[in-house]
Design a protein around this motif. Structure first.
Motif, PDB file in Angstrom:
ATOM      1  N   ASP A  17      25.657  -3.797  -1.941  1.00  0.00           N
ATOM      2  CA  ASP A  17      24.591  -3.503  -0.987  1.00  0.00           C
ATOM      3  C   ASP A  17      23.630  -2.463  -1.540  1.00  0.00           C
ATOM      4  N   THR A  18      24.180  -1.469  -2.228  1.00  0.00           N
ATOM      5  CA  THR A  18      23.355  -0.419  -2.816  1.00  0.00           C
ATOM      6  C   THR A  18      22.445  -0.995  -3.891  1.00  0.00           C
ATOM      7  N   ARG A  19      22.993  -1.872  -4.732  1.00  0.00           N
ATOM      8  CA  ARG A  19      22.181  -2.510  -5.772  1.00  0.00           C
ATOM      9  C   ARG A  19      21.074  -3.352  -5.162  1.00  0.00           C
ATOM     10  N   GLN A  20      21.393  -4.088  -4.110  1.00  0.00           N
ATOM     11  CA  GLN A  20      20.374  -4.920  -3.453  1.00  0.00           C
ATOM     12  C   GLN A  20      19.299  -4.049  -2.823  1.00  0.00           C
ATOM     13  N   GLY A  21      19.706  -2.948  -2.202  1.00  0.00           N
ATOM     14  CA  GLY A  21      18.747  -2.028  -1.605  1.00  0.00           C
ATOM     15  C   GLY A  21      17.846  -1.409  -2.650  1.00  0.00           C
ATOM     16  N   HIS A  22      18.435  -1.042  -3.782  1.00  0.00           N
ATOM     17  CA  HIS A  22      17.658  -0.461  -4.875  1.00  0.00           C
ATOM     18  C   HIS A  22      16.656  -1.485  -5.423  1.00  0.00           C
ATOM     19  N   ALA A  23      17.087  -2.713  -5.600  1.00  0.00           N
ATOM     20  CA  ALA A  23      16.197  -3.765  -6.098  1.00  0.00           C
ATOM     21  C   ALA A  23      15.052  -4.009  -5.116  1.00  0.00           C
ATOM     22  N   ARG A  24      15.359  -3.998  -3.824  1.00  0.00           N
ATOM     23  CA  ARG A  24      14.324  -4.189  -2.801  1.00  0.00           C
ATOM     24  C   ARG A  24      13.312  -3.040  -2.849  1.00  0.00           C
ATOM     25  N   ASP A  25      13.811  -1.817  -2.978  1.00  0.00           N
ATOM     26  CA  ASP A  25      12.928  -0.653  -3.063  1.00  0.00           C
ATOM     27  C   ASP A  25      12.041  -0.718  -4.305  1.00  0.00           C
ATOM     28  N   GLU A  26      12.609  -1.180  -5.418  1.00  0.00           N
ATOM     29  CA  GLU A  26      11.820  -1.313  -6.643  1.00  0.00           C
ATOM     30  C   GLU A  26      10.700  -2.350  -6.475  1.00  0.00           C
ATOM     31  N   ARG A  27      11.001  -3.450  -5.791  1.00  0.00           N
ATOM     32  CA  ARG A  27       9.965  -4.463  -5.535  1.00  0.00           C
ATOM     33  C   ARG A  27       8.875  -3.899  -4.637  1.00  0.00           C
ATOM     34  N   ARG A  28       9.271  -3.156  -3.614  1.00  0.00           N
ATOM     35  CA  ARG A  28       8.290  -2.536  -2.714  1.00  0.00           C
ATOM     36  C   ARG A  28       7.417  -1.545  -3.478  1.00  0.00           C
ATOM     37  N   ALA A  29       8.031  -0.735  -4.320  1.00  0.00           N
ATOM     38  CA  ALA A  29       7.283   0.244  -5.106  1.00  0.00           C
ATOM     39  C   ALA A  29       6.308  -0.455  -6.047  1.00  0.00           C
ATOM     40  N   ALA A  30       6.749  -1.541  -6.669  1.00  0.00           N
ATOM     41  CA  ALA A  30       5.870  -2.288  -7.576  1.00  0.00           C
ATOM     42  C   ALA A  30       4.684  -2.886  -6.823  1.00  0.00           C
ATOM     43  N   ARG A  31       4.944  -3.401  -5.625  1.00  0.00           N
ATOM     44  CA  ARG A  31       3.874  -3.972  -4.803  1.00  0.00           C
ATOM     45  C   ARG A  31       2.865  -2.889  -4.397  1.00  0.00           C
ATOM     46  N   LEU A  32       3.373  -1.734  -3.971  1.00  0.00           N
ATOM     47  CA  LEU A  32       2.490  -0.630  -3.603  1.00  0.00           C
ATOM     48  C   LEU A  32       1.703  -0.129  -4.813  1.00  0.00           C
ATOM     49  N   ALA A  33       2.352  -0.059  -5.971  1.00  0.00           N
ATOM     50  CA  ALA A  33       1.678   0.375  -7.196  1.00  0.00           C
ATOM     51  C   ALA A  33       0.529  -0.562  -7.537  1.00  0.00           C
ATOM     52  N   LYS A  34       0.729  -1.840  -7.298  1.00  0.00           N
ATOM     53  CA  LYS A  34      -0.329  -2.824  -7.545  1.00  0.00           C
ATOM     54  C   LYS A  34      -1.534  -2.547  -6.641  1.00  0.00           C
ATOM     55  N   HIS A  35      -1.277  -2.230  -5.374  1.00  0.00           N
ATOM     56  CA  HIS A  35      -2.363  -1.905  -4.434  1.00  0.00           C
ATOM     57  C   HIS A  35      -3.057  -0.598  -4.819  1.00  0.00           C
ATOM     58  N   ILE A  36      -2.277   0.383  -5.266  1.00  0.00           N
ATOM     59  CA  ILE A  36      -2.857   1.651  -5.702  1.00  0.00           C
ATOM     60  C   ILE A  36      -3.762   1.412  -6.905  1.00  0.00           C
ATOM     61  N   GLY A  37      -3.295   0.611  -7.845  1.00  0.00           N
ATOM     62  CA  GLY A  37      -4.088   0.289  -9.026  1.00  0.00           C
ATOM     63  C   GLY A  37      -5.389  -0.419  -8.671  1.00  0.00           C
ATOM     64  N   ALA A  38      -5.338  -1.351  -7.735  1.00  0.00           N
ATOM     65  CA  ALA A  38      -6.545  -2.067  -7.304  1.00  0.00           C
ATOM     66  C   ALA A  38      -7.533  -1.094  -6.656  1.00  0.00           C
ATOM     67  N   PHE A  39      -7.024  -0.172  -5.832  1.00  0.00           N
ATOM     68  CA  PHE A  39      -7.878   0.831  -5.209  1.00  0.00           C
ATOM     69  C   PHE A  39      -8.533   1.700  -6.287  1.00  0.00           C
ATOM     70  N   ALA A  40      -7.746   2.146  -7.253  1.00  0.00           N
ATOM     71  CA  ALA A  40      -8.265   3.005  -8.318  1.00  0.00           C
ATOM     72  C   ALA A  40      -9.345   2.286  -9.133  1.00  0.00           C
ATOM     73  N   ARG A  41      -9.144   1.021  -9.439  1.00  0.00           N
ATOM     74  CA  ARG A  41     -10.154   0.263 -10.188  1.00  0.00           C
ATOM     75  C   ARG A  41     -11.446   0.133  -9.386  1.00  0.00           C
ATOM     76  N   LYS A  42     -11.319  -0.101  -8.108  1.00  0.00           N
ATOM     77  CA  LYS A  42     -12.492  -0.280  -7.242  1.00  0.00           C
ATOM     78  C   LYS A  42     -13.276   1.024  -7.069  1.00  0.00           C
ATOM     79  N   HIS A  43     -12.585   2.161  -7.127  1.00  0.00           N
ATOM     80  CA  HIS A  43     -13.228   3.439  -6.827  1.00  0.00           C
ATOM     81  C   HIS A  43     -13.345   4.371  -8.033  1.00  0.00           C
TER      82      HIS A  43
END
Length: 124
Positions: A17-43
């Motif tokens: 369960d811990t490994r699955q939770g960690h993997a889910r958190d990593e996917r969420r972080a990667a998705r958010l990082a992608k949005h942060i990067g898009a914002f930074a490129r735009k601005h």
């Protein structure tokens, strides 16, 4: 002996369960990082600040080099911090001083705030 076997099985399940939770958190972080990067490129680049929201998670406040601003919400402080690191976002401890002075608000924000304050019409 039976108790030991049962304890081992529970530990194995917890680890999975811990490994699955960690993997889910990593996917969420990667998705958010992608949005942060898009914002930074735009601005033309971006800086940020993490604001704890309680059980709702952590808000990632973004301020672009052009004064544009926005925010994202992560489910936890750890996910928010990981996303900021993955995106290479410079983080500030607080939202004040020179960092806050970079924010540029437009007509929409001013009319929206004034409308709420004095009971005027909302933006349409």
């Amino acid at each position: 002996m039976a108790e030991t076997d049962g304890d081992t099985a529970d530990t194995s399940s917890d680890t999975s369960d811990t490994r699955q939770g960690h993997a889910r958190d990593e996917r969420r972080a990667a998705r958010l990082a992608k949005h942060i990067g898009a914002f930074a490129r735009k601005h033309g680049g971006a800086e940020g600040q993490l604001a704890y929201l309680g059980q709702a998670g952590t808000r990632i406040v973004l301020v672009g080099e052009d004064g544009g601003w926005g925010d994202l919400v992560a489910p936890s402080h750890g996910v928010a911090l990981s996303a900021a690191e993955k995106a290479g976002l410079t983080l500030h401890e607080s939202f004040d001083g020179e960092f806050a002075a970079k924010v540029r608000t437009g007509r929409y924000e001013w009319s929206r705030m004034a409308g709420i304050q004095v009971g005027g019409h909302g933006n349409r």
